[in-house]
Scaffold this motif. Structure first.
Motif, PDB file in Angstrom:
ATOM      1  N   ARG A   1       0.838  -1.067  -0.009  1.00  0.00           N
ATOM      2  CA  ARG A   1      -0.117  -0.013  -0.024  1.00  0.00           C
ATOM      3  C   ARG A   1       0.972   1.399  -0.007  1.00  0.00           C
ATOM      4  O   ARG A   1       1.862   1.435   0.557  1.00  0.00           O
ATOM      5  CB  ARG A   1      -1.092   0.128   1.312  1.00  0.00           C
ATOM      6  CG  ARG A   1      -2.034  -1.220   1.181  1.00  0.00           C
ATOM      7  CD  ARG A   1      -2.885  -0.894   2.426  1.00  0.00           C
ATOM      8  NE  ARG A   1      -4.074  -2.004   2.270  1.00  0.00           N
ATOM      9  CZ  ARG A   1      -5.013  -1.789   2.945  1.00  0.00           C
ATOM     10  NH1 ARG A   1      -5.199  -0.615   3.929  1.00  0.00           N
ATOM     11  NH2 ARG A   1      -6.134  -2.633   2.961  1.00  0.00           N
TER      12      ARG A   1
ATOM     13  N   GLU B   1       6.033   2.379  -0.595  1.00  0.00           N
ATOM     14  CA  GLU B   1       5.083   1.224  -0.695  1.00  0.00           C
ATOM     15  C   GLU B   1       5.336   0.420   0.323  1.00  0.00           C
ATOM     16  O   GLU B   1       6.475  -0.451   0.179  1.00  0.00           O
ATOM     17  CB  GLU B   1       4.784   0.612  -1.964  1.00  0.00           C
ATOM     18  CG  GLU B   1       3.603  -0.346  -2.044  1.00  0.00           C
ATOM     19  CD  GLU B   1       3.408  -0.775  -3.366  1.00  0.00           C
ATOM     20  OE1 GLU B   1       3.916  -1.870  -3.947  1.00  0.00           O
ATOM     21  OE2 GLU B   1       2.664  -0.181  -4.267  1.00  0.00           O
TER      22      GLU B   1
ATOM     23  N   THR C   1       1.676  -4.939   3.434  1.00  0.00           N
ATOM     24  CA  THR C   1       0.600  -4.887   4.241  1.00  0.00           C
ATOM     25  C   THR C   1       0.909  -5.403   5.566  1.00  0.00           C
ATOM     26  O   THR C   1       0.317  -5.418   6.667  1.00  0.00           O
ATOM     27  CB  THR C   1      -0.588  -5.406   3.774  1.00  0.00           C
ATOM     28  OG1 THR C   1      -0.490  -6.519   3.193  1.00  0.00           O
ATOM     29  CG2 THR C   1      -1.294  -4.457   2.576  1.00  0.00           C
TER      30      THR C   1
ATOM     31  N   GLU D   1      -7.073  11.803   8.230  1.00  0.00           N
ATOM     32  CA  GLU D   1      -7.705  12.217   6.936  1.00  0.00           C
ATOM     33  C   GLU D   1      -7.577  13.604   6.426  1.00  0.00           C
ATOM     34  O   GLU D   1      -7.161  13.642   5.434  1.00  0.00           O
ATOM     35  CB  GLU D   1      -9.183  11.750   6.837  1.00  0.00           C
ATOM     36  CG  GLU D   1      -9.944  11.838   5.668  1.00  0.00           C
ATOM     37  CD  GLU D   1      -9.460  10.641   4.662  1.00  0.00           C
ATOM     38  OE1 GLU D   1      -9.484  10.964   3.544  1.00  0.00           O
ATOM     39  OE2 GLU D   1      -9.602   9.548   5.038  1.00  0.00           O
TER      40      GLU D   1
ATOM     41  N   ARG E   1      -0.954   8.916   7.195  1.00  0.00           N
ATOM     42  CA  ARG E   1      -1.148   7.458   7.188  1.00  0.00           C
ATOM     43  C   ARG E   1      -0.918   6.643   8.470  1.00  0.00           C
ATOM     44  O   ARG E   1      -0.150   7.263   9.124  1.00  0.00           O
ATOM     45  CB  ARG E   1      -0.637   6.791   6.012  1.00  0.00           C
ATOM     46  CG  ARG E   1      -0.862   7.222   4.488  1.00  0.00           C
ATOM     47  CD  ARG E   1      -2.573   7.013   4.580  1.00  0.00           C
ATOM     48  NE  ARG E   1      -2.820   7.571   3.172  1.00  0.00           N
ATOM     49  CZ  ARG E   1      -3.710   8.505   3.087  1.00  0.00           C
ATOM     50  NH1 ARG E   1      -3.654   9.345   4.175  1.00  0.00           N
ATOM     51  NH2 ARG E   1      -4.174   8.955   1.851  1.00  0.00           N
TER      52      ARG E   1
ATOM     53  N   LEU F   1      -6.604  -3.211   8.738  1.00  0.00           N
ATOM     54  CA  LEU F   1      -6.600  -3.057   7.174  1.00  0.00           C
ATOM     55  C   LEU F   1      -7.567  -2.554   6.538  1.00  0.00           C
ATOM     56  O   LEU F   1      -7.871  -2.608   5.236  1.00  0.00           O
ATOM     57  CB  LEU F   1      -5.545  -4.096   6.481  1.00  0.00           C
ATOM     58  CG  LEU F   1      -4.324  -4.146   7.016  1.00  0.00           C
ATOM     59  CD1 LEU F   1      -3.691  -5.714   6.812  1.00  0.00           C
ATOM     60  CD2 LEU F   1      -3.575  -3.194   6.409  1.00  0.00           C
ATOM     61  N   ARG F   2      -8.874  -2.810   7.231  1.00  0.00           N
ATOM     62  CA  ARG F   2     -10.248  -2.748   6.492  1.00  0.00           C
ATOM     63  C   ARG F   2     -10.303  -0.955   6.370  1.00  0.00           C
ATOM     64  O   ARG F   2     -10.951  -0.708   5.579  1.00  0.00           O
ATOM     65  CB  ARG F   2     -11.425  -2.891   7.429  1.00  0.00           C
ATOM     66  CG  ARG F   2     -11.565  -4.279   7.622  1.00  0.00           C
ATOM     67  CD  ARG F   2     -12.540  -4.923   8.584  1.00  0.00           C
ATOM     68  NE  ARG F   2     -13.980  -4.138   8.645  1.00  0.00           N
ATOM     69  CZ  ARG F   2     -14.533  -4.277   7.751  1.00  0.00           C
ATOM     70  NH1 ARG F   2     -14.726  -5.328   6.789  1.00  0.00           N
ATOM     71  NH2 ARG F   2     -15.794  -3.650   7.799  1.00  0.00           N
ATOM     72  N   ASN F   3      -9.518  -0.442   7.003  1.00  0.00           N
ATOM     73  CA  ASN F   3      -9.492   1.213   6.804  1.00  0.00           C
ATOM     74  C   ASN F   3      -8.431   1.563   5.939  1.00  0.00           C
ATOM     75  O   ASN F   3      -7.130   1.340   6.090  1.00  0.00           O
ATOM     76  CB  ASN F   3      -9.225   1.920   8.202  1.00  0.00           C
ATOM     77  CG  ASN F   3      -9.429   3.386   8.252  1.00  0.00           C
ATOM     78  OD1 ASN F   3      -8.968   4.246   7.360  1.00  0.00           O
ATOM     79  ND2 ASN F   3     -10.148   3.875   9.228  1.00  0.00           N
ATOM     80  N   PRO F   4      -8.852   2.419   4.781  1.00  0.00           N
ATOM     81  CA  PRO F   4      -7.876   2.633   3.867  1.00  0.00           C
ATOM     82  C   PRO F   4      -6.385   3.619   4.306  1.00  0.00           C
ATOM     83  O   PRO F   4      -5.383   3.782   3.645  1.00  0.00           O
ATOM     84  CB  PRO F   4      -8.345   3.458   2.769  1.00  0.00           C
ATOM     85  CG  PRO F   4      -9.829   3.941   3.529  1.00  0.00           C
ATOM     86  CD  PRO F   4      -9.850   2.981   4.575  1.00  0.00           C
ATOM     87  N   LEU F   5      -6.752   4.406   5.460  1.00  0.00           N
ATOM     88  CA  LEU F   5      -5.839   5.090   6.066  1.00  0.00           C
ATOM     89  C   LEU F   5      -4.660   4.262   6.541  1.00  0.00           C
ATOM     90  O   LEU F   5      -3.402   4.591   6.886  1.00  0.00           O
ATOM     91  CB  LEU F   5      -6.307   6.082   7.366  1.00  0.00           C
ATOM     92  CG  LEU F   5      -7.100   7.051   6.942  1.00  0.00           C
ATOM     93  CD1 LEU F   5      -7.743   7.571   8.047  1.00  0.00           C
ATOM     94  CD2 LEU F   5      -6.400   8.135   6.194  1.00  0.00           C
TER      95      LEU F   5
ATOM     96  N   VAL G   1      -1.796   1.550   6.210  1.00  0.00           N
ATOM     97  CA  VAL G   1      -0.949   0.889   5.292  1.00  0.00           C
ATOM     98  C   VAL G   1      -0.373  -0.196   5.588  1.00  0.00           C
ATOM     99  O   VAL G   1       0.206  -1.145   4.680  1.00  0.00           O
ATOM    100  CB  VAL G   1       0.089   1.837   4.635  1.00  0.00           C
ATOM    101  CG1 VAL G   1      -0.751   3.293   4.069  1.00  0.00           C
ATOM    102  CG2 VAL G   1       1.014   2.517   5.997  1.00  0.00           C
TER     103      VAL G   1
END
Length: 330
Positions: free
Chosen positions: A4, A12, A15, A221, A226, A284-288, A290
């Protein structure tokens, strides 16, 4: 392992990532051979983000991790270490106890000033035996660690230390600036004064403890910050379940916490999974978020977590878990 992006840093992160406190002899002595075997297992499993710190084994973790990574292709991994503590040599009988067994013969001195952070960075490179670190976290800049000295160290960092990190990033020496702590107020306090690319937050955004949800997630956000989440098992109870003697935040779990975890175990069983697997997947369900950081010094434990990470959790289970979580109000 899927990667991510870390905001706009160009990095990157895998995860699933490796926390190197364990190979610094945290709570038990680990041989060099076992440390290297654990790191090799992590690499073979596809983990490409590794985190260490001067604190871990008083430099031992950095030495071992640097030895392992030295022959890996440049650009094939992401490495983070931390600033805020300087190591000073002491006699064997004067080595302080920070939870590490047979650490290197150094004492730790907190220093969040400009000069302290520049020196910490250079010292870490020397211990690692590498010429670059991707992410530098300000380590433990929080009241729970620093106590009455928190305000003084916070002022040191805001007034001068932050400039050191900004210069390192501007020069390309590092790619990201972060904060590594265990408490939410420390994150909010620093975010109000200093821009951060990433926060390594331990134990406060887990299946059980949702303390970060009330304010911190929205603030991240807004700022483009992140999250890397550590402590996903809350020091043990989400791995072991609500067994006698189970620990939550490094102390024996209260009756209330035990009851909540018992209810979560029922949810997991009904969903055909385990509490530990759900705990690994939840952040990891939250896109914030990584990456989820797991610390171990045993290849078998690492492989067990990788296997849990490969499981799929039924979508319907998440709302049921939330009913029993702590800190979901607001």
């Amino acid at each position: 392992m899927i990667g991510r992006p870390l905001g706009t840093t160009g990095l990157e992160l895998s995860t699933f990532s490796f926390g190197a406190a364990g190979i610094g002899n945290l709570y038990r002595e680990v041989s060099r051979e076992d440390a290297m075997a654990t790191l090799e297992t992590a690499w073979e499993a596809g983990i490409r983000y590794f985190d260490t710190a001067p604190h871990y084994g008083h430099g031992l973790s950095e030495r071992r991790l640097g030895d392992f990574l030295r022959d890996k292709p440049k650009g094939s991994y992401v490495l983070s270490s931390k600033v805020g503590r300087l190591l000073k040599p002491v006699a064997e009988e004067d080595i302080p106890d920070h939870g590490f067994v047979r650490p290197l013969p150094f004492a730790q001195v907190h220093d969040y000033t400009y000069d302290g952070i520049r020196r910490s960075y250079q010292d870490s490179l020397a211990r690692l035996g590498l010429n670059g670190i991707d992410i530098l976290y300000i380590h433990d800049l929080e009241a729970t660690t620093l106590g009455a000295d928190y305000d003084r160290h916070f002022a040191d960092f805001v007034e001068s230390g932050a400039r050191a990190l900004e210069e390192l990033k501007a020069s390309g020496a590092i790619k990201a600036i972060g904060l590594g702590v265990n408490e939410v107020p420390a994150c909010l306090n620093l975010l109000a004064r200093v821009p951060l690319d990433v926060i390594l937050l331990a134990g406060r955004y887990t299946l059980l403890d949702r303390s970060a949800e009330a304010e911190l997630l929205a603030r991240c956000e807004e700022t483009g910050t992140r999250l890397v989440i550590g402590g996903v098992f809350n020091s043990g109870i989400l791995a072991t379940g609500a067994r006698p003697g189970a620990t939550f935040n490094y102390v024996e779990a209260s009756a209330d916490v035990m009851e909540k975890v018992q209810a979560m175990e029922v949810v997991a069983q009904s969903a055909g999974t385990t509490l530990a697997a759900a705990a690994l997947h939840f952040p990891l369900r939250n896109p914030l978020v990584v990456s989820v950081l797991i610390g171990t010094a045993k290849p078998s434990s690492l492989l067990r977590n990788v296997e849990l990470f490969d499981q799929t959790i039924a979508e319907t289970a998440w709302a049921q878990f939330e009913e029993h979580a702590i800190g979901t109000e607001g």
